[in-house]
Motif scaffolding. Structure first.
Motif, mmCIF file in Angstrom:
data_model
loop_
_atom_site.group_PDB
_atom_site.id
_atom_site.type_symbol
_atom_site.label_atom_id
_atom_site.label_comp_id
_atom_site.label_asym_id
_atom_site.label_seq_id
_atom_site.Cartn_x
_atom_site.Cartn_y
_atom_site.Cartn_z
ATOM 1 N N VAL A 432 0.807 -0.963 -0.244
ATOM 2 C CA VAL A 432 -0.114 -0.073 0.019
ATOM 3 C C VAL A 432 0.908 1.305 0.070
ATOM 4 C CG1 VAL A 432 -1.781 1.220 1.309
ATOM 5 C CG2 VAL A 432 -1.876 -1.002 1.146
ATOM 6 N N LEU A 433 1.788 1.311 0.680
ATOM 7 C CA LEU A 433 2.756 2.615 0.868
ATOM 8 C C LEU A 433 3.554 2.654 -0.283
ATOM 9 C CD1 LEU A 433 4.033 4.641 2.610
ATOM 10 C CD2 LEU A 433 5.907 2.968 3.279
ATOM 11 N N ALA A 434 4.147 1.622 -0.746
ATOM 12 C CA ALA A 434 4.657 1.728 -2.225
ATOM 13 C C ALA A 434 3.774 2.188 -3.235
ATOM 14 C CB ALA A 434 5.285 0.473 -2.526
ATOM 15 N N GLY A 435 2.792 1.580 -3.288
ATOM 16 C CA GLY A 435 1.567 2.262 -4.453
ATOM 17 C C GLY A 435 1.331 3.692 -4.114
ATOM 18 N N ALA A 436 1.156 3.962 -2.969
ATOM 19 C CA ALA A 436 0.902 5.612 -2.856
ATOM 20 C C ALA A 436 2.229 6.410 -3.197
ATOM 21 C CB ALA A 436 0.603 5.741 -1.272
ATOM 22 N N LEU A 437 3.356 5.876 -3.018
ATOM 23 C CA LEU A 437 4.751 6.775 -3.421
ATOM 24 C C LEU A 437 5.209 6.783 -4.859
ATOM 25 C CD1 LEU A 437 6.907 5.634 -0.469
ATOM 26 C CD2 LEU A 437 5.703 7.859 -0.826
ATOM 27 N N ILE A 438 4.236 5.751 -5.632
ATOM 28 C CA ILE A 438 4.748 5.663 -7.095
ATOM 29 C C ILE A 438 4.441 7.075 -7.838
ATOM 30 C CG2 ILE A 438 4.177 4.821 -9.225
ATOM 31 C CD1 ILE A 438 4.149 1.957 -7.909
ATOM 32 N N PRO A 439 3.474 7.800 -7.806
ATOM 33 C CA PRO A 439 3.191 9.027 -8.315
ATOM 34 C C PRO A 439 4.132 10.008 -7.961
ATOM 35 C CG PRO A 439 0.997 8.154 -7.635
ATOM 36 C CD PRO A 439 2.137 7.323 -6.968
ATOM 37 N N VAL A 440 4.524 9.951 -6.707
ATOM 38 C CA VAL A 440 5.585 11.133 -6.310
ATOM 39 C C VAL A 440 7.041 10.904 -6.805
ATOM 40 C CG1 VAL A 440 6.622 12.329 -4.245
ATOM 41 C CG2 VAL A 440 3.980 11.589 -4.137
ATOM 42 N N ALA A 441 7.275 9.413 -6.664
ATOM 43 C CA ALA A 441 8.610 9.021 -7.166
ATOM 44 C C ALA A 441 8.748 9.117 -8.535
ATOM 45 C CB ALA A 441 8.773 7.685 -6.761
ATOM 46 N N ALA A 442 7.529 9.296 -9.399
ATOM 47 C CA ALA A 442 7.710 9.224 -10.940
ATOM 48 C C ALA A 442 8.829 10.467 -11.329
ATOM 49 C CB ALA A 442 6.349 9.432 -11.616
#
Length: 622
Positions: A432-442
């Protein structure tokens, strides 16, 4: 005698290293963060509860890939941007699954290599096509190499369910801060309003050194609005009033952009009140309300008269809500086919096919060795090579550095979490945490790689496999080595095909636009469409050149002279716009217009010959 000490000049980083250290900036995309958090976690929880963990893993992988394609923009445009690559990914997964089950290692490697050639050639068409190529290859490798007990069709359905879940969240969830009212067209409204703000900013900068940058920003805003409005119209025969109004507001911005560009070309400052009208129009678009009275600029010059006329037409369009269908960018199947089989498609496809096939061959050769280990998945190596070899993700050296650093960081972070988190609850929370961070990490390829590595390793452990951080690092470094070698191999034909193809397309579009203007045609809708295509292809050429010049010197030299051609083409399109506005209000061109056009024609002919770029002859007399 005293000696003056000169201040030390800062060392300039080489372009390939500077690109690797550069990150995008902007506000946090909270909508995408929310969707990322709601995408993988519920799917994994449902799969654990139903006892189908392996299918849940496939569904989360699909949601992750869809999340990578979940970019800012309108909801309807996301249907194509997310949905088309997802369908291609499902087809790749099915193909890879049955190929892995029925073919030996050599035949499987040949099939994957041919698939890489085709997917790479298709990727040269554009961003959505690039997403299609990426997902086809990644899922084909996963289907061929992931040891799952499920059938190919059940895997495919789980993949479609995962991608469909993310797309449903994209379409249904309201934008934060707009929990009430009609939020369906928030993306479209924001994109169209940005166009009017960009027109106002260009008018403010007219006569200053900032005008060129502001004109480029206006082009980018028009491109984004064009994409936002180009999604599928699900109610073609019963379209809402709000939808029709947005199309009319975008169409009304085109003559404003034309007038502002002509004023910037003239280089004379305009009154400050000239920008007030577009700003009020931008506020009206954002608030979905009426414009109110618009200040009229002075009509002392053709550009100012064009601006005043465009403001009047905009006011009528805002009130009436009717406008032309100028947002659609039509590409014929023939032009797409030319791109696929042309120089850009051949070069792109050859490199992708070689990297993907070499990655698959090396991975399978190491599959049963002691180094690889009993529980390793050989599909990781070719799948990593796919992301590394994609030139639209950045220069080659930058991609390799970022991928290696991101994988090492992500693997170390996951190893630390895996040592203390309970299973499977802690791993689900990590997904869940990694999925939430993907748009920021992009915003940076290394950060995105780190987050995706954490998510993938968590899925592996949820599926019952042991901790695999060390194997993930080793395979990534192998993929980096393969891509670096293949990326610098000599290929048949002339290098830099992608850049030359983009410049040729920009030259053809500029030629068509200039020919229409000089023909004396009164069809303004066609003129504005041709102008949009000219500036859009130029922006695409600029992006391709920027990536090519940031490569290592051995590759960057193939783009020498391309930036000068693009700059000259931009000045030509700007001059054509000024000519169009002047012809509208005087019926003839001045000697300055003709002299500038002739000068740009000669400069283009000279520079295109030196850079070996084919450009059409400009329709000028004398």
């Amino acid at each position: 005698m005293t000696h003056r000490v000169r201040p030390a000049t800062p060392l300039a980083l080489p372009p390939w290293l500077a690109h690797a250290l550069r990150a995008q900036r902007g506000p946090v995309p909270w909508s995408a963060v929310t969707r990322g958090a709601l995408a993988g976690g519920p799917l994994l929880i449902a799969a654990l509860a139903a006892g189908h963990v392996s299918l849940g893993v496939v569904a989360v992988i699909a949601a992750m890939l869809a999340g990578i394609n979940d970019r800012p923009g309108s909801r309807r445009a996301s249907v194509r941007r997310i949905g088309v690559p997802a369908l291609a990914g499902a087809a790749g997964l099915l193909t890879g699954t049955y190929a892995g089950e029925h073919l030996g290692a050599v035949a499987l490697t040949l099939v994957l290599t041919v698939l890489g050639l085709l997917a790479g050639a298709v990727s040269a068409v554009g961003p959505v096509a690039s997403g299609v190529g990426t997902q086809v290859l990644v899922t084909a490798a996963v289907g061929a190499g992931m040891p799952l007990p499920d059938t190919g069709w059940s895997r495919t359905l789980a993949f479609l369910a995962g991608a469909g879940w993310l797309l449903a969240l994209r379409l249904a969830l309201p934008t934060p801060g707009r929990l009430t009212g009609d939020f369906r067209f928030d993306g479209e409204r924001a994109a169209v309003a940005e166009v009017y703000d960009a027109v106002a900013a260009l008018l403010d900068a007219t006569g200053t050194r900032h005008a060129v940058a502001r004109r480029a920003a206006l082009t980018a805003a028009l491109d984004q609005a064009q994409d936002a409005l180009a999604g599928p119209r699900l109610r073609r025969y019963a379209s809402s009033a709000a939808e029709r109004r947005l199309h009319a507001q975008y169409a009304a911005a085109l003559p404003l952009a034309e007038a502002a560009t002509a004023l910037a070309w003239a280089g004379e400052p305009v009154p400050a009140r000239a920008a007030e009208g577009p700003r009020r129009l931008a506020a009206a678009v954002r608030g979905a309300n009426h414009t109110g009275p618009l200040p009229a600029p002075a009509r002392s010059a053709p550009g100012l008269r064009a601006l005043d006329d465009a403001l009047l037409r905009a006011a009528e369009a805002f009130d009436g809500g009717e406008g032309g269908d100028l947002h659609t960018r039509r590409r014929s199947p023939r032009s797409v086919a030319r791109t696929v089989i042309g120089a850009a498609g051949r070069e792109y496809g050859l490199r992708v096919g070689l990297c993907f096939g070499a990655g698959a061959a090396v991975a399978q050769a190491l599959h049963h060795t002691q180094w690889y280990g009993q529980h390793q998945h050989w599909y990781w190596l070719p799948a990593t090579a796919v992301f590394l070899v994609k030139p639209d993700l950045g220069p080659l050296a930058s991609r390799v550095l970022c991928r290696a650093a991101g994988t090492v960081l992500g693997a170390l972070v996951f190893a630390a979490f895996a040592a203390v988190l309970p299973r499977p609850e802690g791993l689900v929370a990590l997904v869940v945490l990694a999925g939430a961070l993907i748009p920021v990490a992009a915003r940076h390829f290394a950060a995105q790689t780190a987050v995706v590595t954490v998510l993938v390793l968590a899925l592996v452990m949820v599926g019952g496999e042991p901790q695999a951080s060390v194997g993930r690092i080793g395979e990534t470094l192998l993929a980096c080595a393969i891509v670096l070698v293949v990326g610098h191999l000599p290929v048949p034909g002339q290098r830099g095909g992608g850049v030359r193809a983009r410049l040729t397309a920009a030259g053809d579009a500029a030629h068509a636009y200039l020919a229409h203007v000089l023909s004396g045609s009164t069809d303004r809708a066609t003129r504005w469409t041709l102008r949009r295509e000219a500036y859009r292809t130029l922006a695409e050429a600029r992006a391709a050149i920027a990536l090519a010049t940031a490569e290592l010197p051995a590759l960057a030299r193939h783009a020498e002279g391309a930036d000068e051609i693009a700059a000259t083409l931009e000045r030509l399109v700007d001059t054509t716009t000024a000519c169009a506005v002047h012809l509208d209000h005087t019926g003839r061109l001045t000697p300055e217009h003709l002299e500038r056009l002739a000068e740009l024609r000669d400069r283009l002919a000279d520079r295109s010959d030196r850079a070996a770029v084919r450009l059409p002859d400009l329709p000028l007399a004398g």
